[in-house]
Design a protein around this motif. Structure first.
Motif, PDB file in Angstrom:
ATOM      1  N   GLY A  63       0.824  -1.197   0.000  1.00 39.74           N
ATOM      2  CA  GLY A  63       0.000   0.000   0.000  1.00 39.74           C
ATOM      3  C   GLY A  63       0.860   1.249   0.000  1.00 39.74           C
ATOM      4  N   PRO A  64       0.241   2.403  -0.108  1.00 40.19           N
ATOM      5  CA  PRO A  64       0.984   3.671  -0.203  1.00 40.19           C
ATOM      6  C   PRO A  64       1.368   4.226   1.164  1.00 40.19           C
ATOM      7  N   PHE A  65       2.348   3.596   1.814  1.00 39.57           N
ATOM      8  CA  PHE A  65       2.714   4.036   3.157  1.00 39.57           C
ATOM      9  C   PHE A  65       4.157   4.509   3.275  1.00 39.57           C
ATOM     10  N   VAL A  66       5.024   4.145   2.327  1.00 37.99           N
ATOM     11  CA  VAL A  66       6.446   4.479   2.436  1.00 37.99           C
ATOM     12  C   VAL A  66       6.618   5.976   2.217  1.00 37.99           C
ATOM     13  N   ASN A  67       7.141   6.635   3.230  1.00 40.65           N
ATOM     14  CA  ASN A  67       7.361   8.068   3.138  1.00 40.65           C
ATOM     15  C   ASN A  67       7.662   8.623   4.516  1.00 40.65           C
ATOM     16  N   GLY A  68       7.837   9.928   4.597  1.00 46.06           N
ATOM     17  CA  GLY A  68       8.003  10.596   5.876  1.00 46.06           C
ATOM     18  C   GLY A  68       6.652  10.935   6.467  1.00 46.06           C
ATOM     19  N   TRP A  69       6.505  10.685   7.762  1.00 44.48           N
ATOM     20  CA  TRP A  69       5.243  10.926   8.461  1.00 44.48           C
ATOM     21  C   TRP A  69       5.518  11.609   9.787  1.00 44.48           C
ATOM     22  N   GLN A  70       4.481  12.163  10.378  1.00 48.83           N
ATOM     23  CA  GLN A  70       4.550  12.772  11.700  1.00 48.83           C
ATOM     24  C   GLN A  70       3.402  12.227  12.530  1.00 48.83           C
ATOM     25  N   ASP A  71       3.724  11.752  13.742  1.00 45.86           N
ATOM     26  CA  ASP A  71       2.688  11.255  14.642  1.00 45.86           C
ATOM     27  C   ASP A  71       1.781  12.420  15.022  1.00 45.86           C
ATOM     28  N   PHE A  72       0.487  12.259  14.793  1.00 43.00           N
ATOM     29  CA  PHE A  72      -0.472  13.333  15.047  1.00 43.00           C
ATOM     30  C   PHE A  72      -0.488  13.745  16.515  1.00 43.00           C
ATOM     31  N   ALA A  73      -0.375  12.772  17.425  1.00 43.68           N
ATOM     32  CA  ALA A  73      -0.472  13.057  18.858  1.00 43.68           C
ATOM     33  C   ALA A  73       0.825  13.622  19.436  1.00 43.68           C
ATOM     34  N   SER A  74       1.965  13.019  19.094  1.00 44.24           N
ATOM     35  CA  SER A  74       3.225  13.402  19.728  1.00 44.24           C
ATOM     36  C   SER A  74       4.056  14.384  18.918  1.00 44.24           C
ATOM     37  N   GLY A  75       3.823  14.439  17.617  1.00 42.65           N
ATOM     38  CA  GLY A  75       4.630  15.296  16.759  1.00 42.65           C
ATOM     39  C   GLY A  75       5.926  14.647  16.302  1.00 42.65           C
ATOM     40  N   GLN A  76       6.191  13.418  16.744  1.00 42.10           N
ATOM     41  CA  GLN A  76       7.420  12.715  16.385  1.00 42.10           C
ATOM     42  C   GLN A  76       7.448  12.439  14.884  1.00 42.10           C
ATOM     43  N   LEU A  77       8.612  12.708  14.250  1.00 38.19           N
ATOM     44  CA  LEU A  77       8.785  12.431  12.833  1.00 38.19           C
ATOM     45  C   LEU A  77       9.212  10.989  12.642  1.00 38.19           C
ATOM     46  N   LEU A  78       8.619  10.310  11.653  1.00 35.49           N
ATOM     47  CA  LEU A  78       8.905   8.903  11.370  1.00 35.49           C
ATOM     48  C   LEU A  78       9.119   8.715   9.881  1.00 35.49           C
ATOM     49  N   THR A  79      10.000   7.796   9.538  1.00 35.14           N
ATOM     50  CA  THR A  79      10.150   7.372   8.154  1.00 35.14           C
ATOM     51  C   THR A  79       9.712   5.926   8.082  1.00 35.14           C
ATOM     52  N   LEU A  80       8.694   5.642   7.294  1.00 36.17           N
ATOM     53  CA  LEU A  80       8.179   4.289   7.194  1.00 36.17           C
ATOM     54  C   LEU A  80       8.788   3.574   6.002  1.00 36.17           C
ATOM     55  N   THR A  81       9.130   2.320   6.241  1.00 32.83           N
ATOM     56  CA  THR A  81       9.597   1.427   5.190  1.00 32.83           C
ATOM     57  C   THR A  81       8.858   0.111   5.360  1.00 32.83           C
ATOM     58  N   ALA A  82       9.011  -0.774   4.398  1.00 31.10           N
ATOM     59  CA  ALA A  82       8.329  -2.073   4.472  1.00 31.10           C
ATOM     60  C   ALA A  82       8.839  -2.920   5.626  1.00 31.10           C
ATOM     61  N   SER A  83      10.012  -2.615   6.160  1.00 32.89           N
ATOM     62  CA  SER A  83      10.562  -3.427   7.243  1.00 32.89           C
ATOM     63  C   SER A  83      10.317  -2.833   8.631  1.00 32.89           C
ATOM     64  N   ARG A  84       9.714  -1.654   8.720  1.00 30.65           N
ATOM     65  CA  ARG A  84       9.483  -1.020  10.022  1.00 30.65           C
ATOM     66  C   ARG A  84       8.328  -1.694  10.739  1.00 30.65           C
ATOM     67  N   THR A  85       8.533  -2.001  12.006  1.00 28.37           N
ATOM     68  CA  THR A  85       7.492  -2.595  12.833  1.00 28.37           C
ATOM     69  C   THR A  85       6.862  -1.510  13.697  1.00 28.37           C
ATOM     70  N   ALA A  86       5.552  -1.537  13.798  1.00 26.00           N
ATOM     71  CA  ALA A  86       4.820  -0.615  14.671  1.00 26.00           C
ATOM     72  C   ALA A  86       4.148  -1.425  15.773  1.00 26.00           C
ATOM     73  N   ASP A  87       4.105  -0.873  16.966  1.00 26.49           N
ATOM     74  CA  ASP A  87       3.440  -1.507  18.098  1.00 26.49           C
ATOM     75  C   ASP A  87       2.202  -0.691  18.451  1.00 26.49           C
ATOM     76  N   LEU A  88       1.084  -1.388  18.593  1.00 23.97           N
ATOM     77  CA  LEU A  88      -0.155  -0.741  19.001  1.00 23.97           C
ATOM     78  C   LEU A  88      -0.660  -1.404  20.276  1.00 23.97           C
ATOM     79  N   PRO A  89      -1.047  -0.620  21.276  1.00 28.32           N
ATOM     80  CA  PRO A  89      -1.592  -1.215  22.505  1.00 28.32           C
ATOM     81  C   PRO A  89      -2.954  -1.845  22.249  1.00 28.32           C
TER      82      PRO A  89
END
Length: 84
Positions: A42-68
């Protein structure tokens, strides 16, 4: 809305949505346990910013995300400003 395929498709719903120059990536954990996911298609690879924290993230196909448990994460693409 474009679904983003992830490694936990029965438990986590993820998608992007675009309106004009604004784009978000949303991930929702529909389970009662913490989950780790990897985006697989899907169209996810790119630079992003967490809406809540403001943290900048770069997503790749190998990045793992943790959700509570029952958690979510909303990412926005940072707006670039241009000088006149």
């Amino acid at each position: 809305m474009v679904q983003v395929v992830n490694s936990e498709p029965k438990l986590i719903f993820s998608f992007t949505r675009t309106k004009g120059d604004h784009r978000i990536l949303a991930m929702f954990n529909y389970s009662d346990q913490k989950r780790s996911l990897t985006m697989t298609d899907g169209p996810f690879v790119n630079g992003w910013q967490d809406f809540a924290s403001g943290q900048l993230l770069t997503l790749t196909a190998s990045r793992t995300a943790d959700l509570p448990a029952w958690g979510y994460q909303i990412l926005v693409q940072p707006q670039t400003t241009t000088s006149p």
